[in-house]
Design an enzyme around this catalytic site. Structure first.
Site, PDB file in Angstrom:
ATOM      1  N   GLY A  50     -78.699  26.559  48.918  1.00  0.00           N
ATOM      2  CA  GLY A  50     -80.031  25.838  49.355  1.00  0.00           C
ATOM      3  C   GLY A  50     -79.939  24.607  50.248  1.00  0.00           C
ATOM      4  O   GLY A  50     -81.066  24.565  51.016  1.00  0.00           O
ATOM      5  N   TYR A 103     -82.534  31.696  53.874  1.00  0.00           N
ATOM      6  CA  TYR A 103     -81.754  31.404  52.482  1.00  0.00           C
ATOM      7  C   TYR A 103     -80.192  31.080  53.048  1.00  0.00           C
ATOM      8  O   TYR A 103     -79.807  31.291  54.348  1.00  0.00           O
ATOM      9  CB  TYR A 103     -81.630  32.916  51.917  1.00  0.00           C
ATOM     10  CG  TYR A 103     -80.925  34.176  52.970  1.00  0.00           C
ATOM     11  CD1 TYR A 103     -79.408  34.286  52.807  1.00  0.00           C
ATOM     12  CD2 TYR A 103     -81.588  34.825  53.512  1.00  0.00           C
ATOM     13  CE1 TYR A 103     -78.921  35.347  53.495  1.00  0.00           C
ATOM     14  CE2 TYR A 103     -81.088  35.922  54.352  1.00  0.00           C
ATOM     15  CZ  TYR A 103     -79.703  36.177  54.273  1.00  0.00           C
ATOM     16  OH  TYR A 103     -79.259  37.075  55.156  1.00  0.00           O
ATOM     17  N   CYS A 104     -79.623  30.600  52.203  1.00  0.00           N
ATOM     18  CA  CYS A 104     -77.951  30.059  52.389  1.00  0.00           C
ATOM     19  C   CYS A 104     -77.223  30.021  50.990  1.00  0.00           C
ATOM     20  O   CYS A 104     -78.083  30.111  49.903  1.00  0.00           O
ATOM     21  CB  CYS A 104     -78.092  28.867  52.993  1.00  0.00           C
ATOM     22  SG  CYS A 104     -78.769  27.620  52.153  1.00  0.00           S
ATOM     23  N   THR A 105     -76.231  29.491  50.847  1.00  0.00           N
ATOM     24  CA  THR A 105     -75.367  29.676  49.592  1.00  0.00           C
ATOM     25  C   THR A 105     -76.155  29.002  48.553  1.00  0.00           C
ATOM     26  O   THR A 105     -76.363  29.743  47.607  1.00  0.00           O
ATOM     27  CB  THR A 105     -73.960  28.994  49.874  1.00  0.00           C
ATOM     28  OG1 THR A 105     -73.273  29.654  51.079  1.00  0.00           O
ATOM     29  CG2 THR A 105     -73.101  29.466  48.624  1.00  0.00           C
ATOM     30  N   ILE A 145     -78.918  31.556  47.630  1.00  0.00           N
ATOM     31  CA  ILE A 145     -78.403  32.951  46.832  1.00  0.00           C
ATOM     32  C   ILE A 145     -77.744  32.780  45.887  1.00  0.00           C
ATOM     33  O   ILE A 145     -77.937  33.617  44.892  1.00  0.00           O
ATOM     34  CB  ILE A 145     -77.284  33.425  48.153  1.00  0.00           C
ATOM     35  CG1 ILE A 145     -77.768  33.541  49.638  1.00  0.00           C
ATOM     36  CG2 ILE A 145     -76.769  34.733  47.611  1.00  0.00           C
ATOM     37  CD1 ILE A 145     -76.767  33.681  50.430  1.00  0.00           C
TER      38      ILE A 145
END
Length: 301
Positions: free
Chosen positions: A187, A183-185, A212
């Site tokens: 995508g 996961y990251c901010t 996220i």
């Protein structure tokens, strides 16, 4: 009209990144938009702020470019002063992992990346597979200080470039047979990270569609996420509801805080996590960062 911020990316072959840069610069300037756009032969990655109507015009025009029609533009509230200027640059990579030659894209996006899961599908995976599911943070370690998925693995990386050595160190070999949700901010980092992990022997790798941001929009603070979300703009962090927990602690006195502060050295892009009391003392903002730990000032998300 209200001020908004958009966060977006699109992986698609770009024959002439410099021509794309000129067009994007002209388009943004004509609409008085500020922010950061990175371009490469692999596509586009950007975050822009401005008047909502102007941003809508930008979205409409950008979607007309071949390969960008399906870009997911993520909207959030802006202040009107979130970005000091417009920056549109061409890079070898949209996200600097240092593996440009490994990444292959076509009109559908990155080849051989992790399987996409909607926020609801993330919950279903956890429901079925239980504690075997591993959440793997694809961001810089400092971002996780204020918010992360519960019990997530947070690699010790200062910049995206550090991930390759971290993955090849053997620290995470025990995860190679487990279901890993990256996961990251928004995508984009996990599009690349998941492909990089699969190439290095991780057998079951997933990524959250929309990152996220989309997860938080769906479940706010009632799901598996805890804390605030770090952002690469003047807001520094955003919360998903009034129930957001403060999980960060002051670098100086360890009091609860979610407030990142800029280092006093204008050439250093490292951040301090400081409470209001400690931030009032200039001594706590003095630069103590080595050159090889300084952050990328042009990261997007």
């Amino acid at each position: 009209m209200p001020e908004k911020i958009i966060l977006y990316y699109g992986f698609a072959p770009v024959a002439d990144p410099d021509a794309l840069r000129l067009w994007q610069t002209t388009l943004c300037e004509s609409l008085n938009l500020k922010g950061r756009i990175l371009l490469s032969k692999h596509g586009i990655n950007g975050t822009l702020g401005g008047d909502m109507d102007d941003l809508k015009k930008y979205v409409k025009q950008t979607k007309q470019y071949p390969g960008f029609k399906k870009i997911d533009f993520k909207w959030s509230e802006g202040t009107g002063s979130d970005f000091p200027r417009l920056s549109v640059k061409v890079r070898d990579e949209l996200v600097t992992f240092g593996v440009s030659d490994e990444i292959e894209v076509d009109e559908s996006g990155i080849k051989n990346g992790g399987s996409h899961l909607t926020p609801e599908e993330v919950h279903k995976l956890v429901e079925v597979r239980g504690e075997d599911v591993v959440f793997f943070d694809g961001r810089n370690a400092y971002e996780a200080k204020v918010g992360k998925f519960k019990n997530a693995v947070v690699p010790n990386v200062q910049t995206t470039k550090d991930f390759i050595a971290e993955l090849e160190s053997g620290k995470y070999d025990a995860l190679k047979s487990k279901p890993v949700v990256t996961y990251c901010t928004g995508g984009i980092r996990c599009e690349v990270l998941s492909a990089v992990m699969k190439k290095r022997g991780f057998q079951e790798v997933y990524q959250i569609s929309g990152g996220i941001v989309r997860y938080g929009e769906k479940f706010k603070d009632e799901g598996l996420w805890e804390g605030s979300l770090y952002t690469f703009d003047g807001r520094m962090t955003i919360d998903f509801s009034e129930k957001t927990q403060v999980i960060g602690t002051c670098d100086n006195c360890h009091a609860p805080t979610k407030s990142f502060r800029n280092c006093a050295d204008e050439y250093c892009h490292q951040l301090y996590l400081l409470c209001d009391s400690c931030n009032s003392d200039p001594v706590n903002l003095a630069c103590s960062h080595s050159n090889n730990q300084r952050l990328d000032p042009e990261a997007v998300g």
